[in-house]
Design an enzyme around this catalytic site. Structure first.
Site, PDB file in Angstrom:
ATOM      1  N   GLY A   1       0.863  -1.179   0.000  1.00 52.82           N
ATOM      2  CA  GLY A   1       0.000   0.000   0.000  1.00 52.82           C
ATOM      3  C   GLY A   1       0.889   1.215   0.000  1.00 52.82           C
ATOM      4  N   GLU A   2       0.744   2.024   1.015  1.00 47.36           N
ATOM      5  CA  GLU A   2       1.559   3.233   1.114  1.00 47.36           C
ATOM      6  C   GLU A   2       2.143   3.286   2.524  1.00 47.36           C
ATOM      7  OE1 GLU A   2       2.200   5.078  -1.619  1.00 47.36           O
ATOM      8  OE2 GLU A   2       3.663   5.898  -0.226  1.00 47.36           O
ATOM      9  N   SER A   3       3.447   3.104   2.622  1.00 40.82           N
ATOM     10  CA  SER A   3       4.046   2.954   3.952  1.00 40.82           C
ATOM     11  C   SER A   3       3.865   4.208   4.800  1.00 40.82           C
ATOM     12  CB  SER A   3       5.526   2.583   3.842  1.00 40.82           C
ATOM     13  OG  SER A   3       6.215   3.480   3.004  1.00 40.82           O
TER      14      SER A   3
ATOM     15  N   CYS B   1       5.849  -5.337  -0.559  1.00 43.78           N
ATOM     16  CA  CYS B   1       5.986  -3.966  -1.037  1.00 43.78           C
ATOM     17  C   CYS B   1       6.073  -2.955   0.114  1.00 43.78           C
ATOM     18  CB  CYS B   1       4.852  -3.657  -2.012  1.00 43.78           C
ATOM     19  SG  CYS B   1       5.356  -2.434  -3.218  1.00 43.78           S
TER      20      CYS B   1
ATOM     21  N   ARG C   1      12.467   3.523  -1.565  1.00 43.19           N
ATOM     22  CA  ARG C   1      11.051   3.613  -1.950  1.00 43.19           C
ATOM     23  C   ARG C   1      10.882   4.144  -3.370  1.00 43.19           C
ATOM     24  NH1 ARG C   1       8.017   7.380   1.512  1.00 43.19           N
ATOM     25  NH2 ARG C   1       6.248   6.474   0.408  1.00 43.19           N
TER      26      ARG C   1
ATOM     27  N   ILE D   1       3.990  -2.390  -8.157  1.00 42.73           N
ATOM     28  CA  ILE D   1       3.204  -1.153  -8.103  1.00 42.73           C
ATOM     29  C   ILE D   1       3.965  -0.123  -7.271  1.00 42.73           C
ATOM     30  CG2 ILE D   1       1.003  -0.113  -7.455  1.00 42.73           C
ATOM     31  CD1 ILE D   1      -0.199  -2.972  -7.594  1.00 42.73           C
ATOM     32  N   ARG D   2       4.395   0.925  -7.921  1.00 44.16           N
ATOM     33  CA  ARG D   2       5.247   1.917  -7.231  1.00 44.16           C
ATOM     34  C   ARG D   2       6.235   1.195  -6.318  1.00 44.16           C
ATOM     35  NH1 ARG D   2       2.246   4.273  -3.871  1.00 44.16           N
ATOM     36  NH2 ARG D   2       0.346   3.226  -4.473  1.00 44.16           N
TER      37      ARG D   2
ATOM     38  N   HIS E   1       3.777  -8.112  -5.542  1.00 45.87           N
ATOM     39  CA  HIS E   1       2.493  -8.389  -4.878  1.00 45.87           C
ATOM     40  C   HIS E   1       1.945  -9.776  -5.219  1.00 45.87           C
ATOM     41  CE1 HIS E   1       1.503  -4.320  -3.326  1.00 45.87           C
ATOM     42  NE2 HIS E   1       2.263  -3.919  -4.324  1.00 45.87           N
TER      43      HIS E   1
ATOM     44  N   GLU F   1      -0.172 -11.350  -3.627  1.00 45.12           N
ATOM     45  CA  GLU F   1      -1.606 -11.384  -3.265  1.00 45.12           C
ATOM     46  C   GLU F   1      -2.485 -10.864  -4.403  1.00 45.12           C
ATOM     47  OE1 GLU F   1       0.497  -9.147  -2.386  1.00 45.12           O
ATOM     48  OE2 GLU F   1      -0.439  -7.184  -2.231  1.00 45.12           O
TER      49      GLU F   1
END
Ligand code: GLN
Length: 186
Positions: A53-55, A86, A104, A133-134, A167, A169
């Site tokens: 996601g976004e850390s 991620c 990152r 993803i990013r 990812h 998942e």
């Protein structure tokens, strides 16, 4: 009954839950998935998933209930197996829970997200569908690599901690979730 905790702060949480359910079915074992929202939810888990996601958002979301600090302490005290994907891998690295450093957003912004065939070394040498993803990048010198995009390491396994910059998942391939469950059984 194995208790697997998933940090529910932000990001791809449902996808991990579904992957874990499928992995448990493949291995024919009973798993209770515990959705972790506050530090008092943690006690008794046998394994942990830190989703992508976004850390930065995860750290902000954690502030009120102190989930992340509780997790770092629990992981250190009980040495449970952890799968970080991620942003989850970023957090593990930033905490020093894996020794491999990470940068990152190292492939660029959202439009530089991509999918590619990668190689994995677990449970045996094989191809895997890598969704990036990013994505972050491990710095050179990563120990115990278990996944490669070309020559580049995109997954490491250090002791019982697995950090992946892609990812799993978001695929129908449950081998890494099976790894987590097998680590508990062993
Ligand atoms: N770019 C995100 C971060 O820095 C990680 C991206 C992801 O988890 N897919 O936390």
């Amino acid at each position: 009954m194995i208790e697997v905790g998933i940090a529910m702060l932000q990001g791809a949480r449902r996808e991990h839950i579904i992957s874990l359910q499928n992995a448990a079915q493949n291995l024919d074992i009973d798993v209770n998935i515990r959705q972790l929202r506050k530090s008092s939810d943690i006690d008794g888990i046998n394994a942990l998933i830190l989703p992508g996601g976004e850390s930065t958002a995860m750290k902000i979301a954690s502030k009120n209930e102190d989930l992340l600090d509780g997790l770092w302490k629990y992981i250190t005290d009980f040495n449970i197996p952890v799968l970080g994907t991620c942003a989850g891998a970023i957090l593990l690295s930033q905490q020093g829970l894996i020794s491999t450093s990470i940068v990152r957003n190292a492939f660029g912004r959202q439009k530089e997200s991509f999918q590619s065939k990668i190689r994995i070394g677990y449970p045996q040498e094989d191809d895997f569908h890598g969704v990036f993803i990013r994505a972050p990048r491990f710095l050179k010198g990563s120990k115990n690599p278990i996944a490669w995009l070309g020559e580049e390491v995109v997954g490491v396994l250090e002791g019982k901690k697995m950090a992946l910059t892609f990812h799993p998942e978001l695929t129908n391939d449950y081998r890494f979730h099976e790894w987590l469950l097998n680590e508990v059984i062993e």
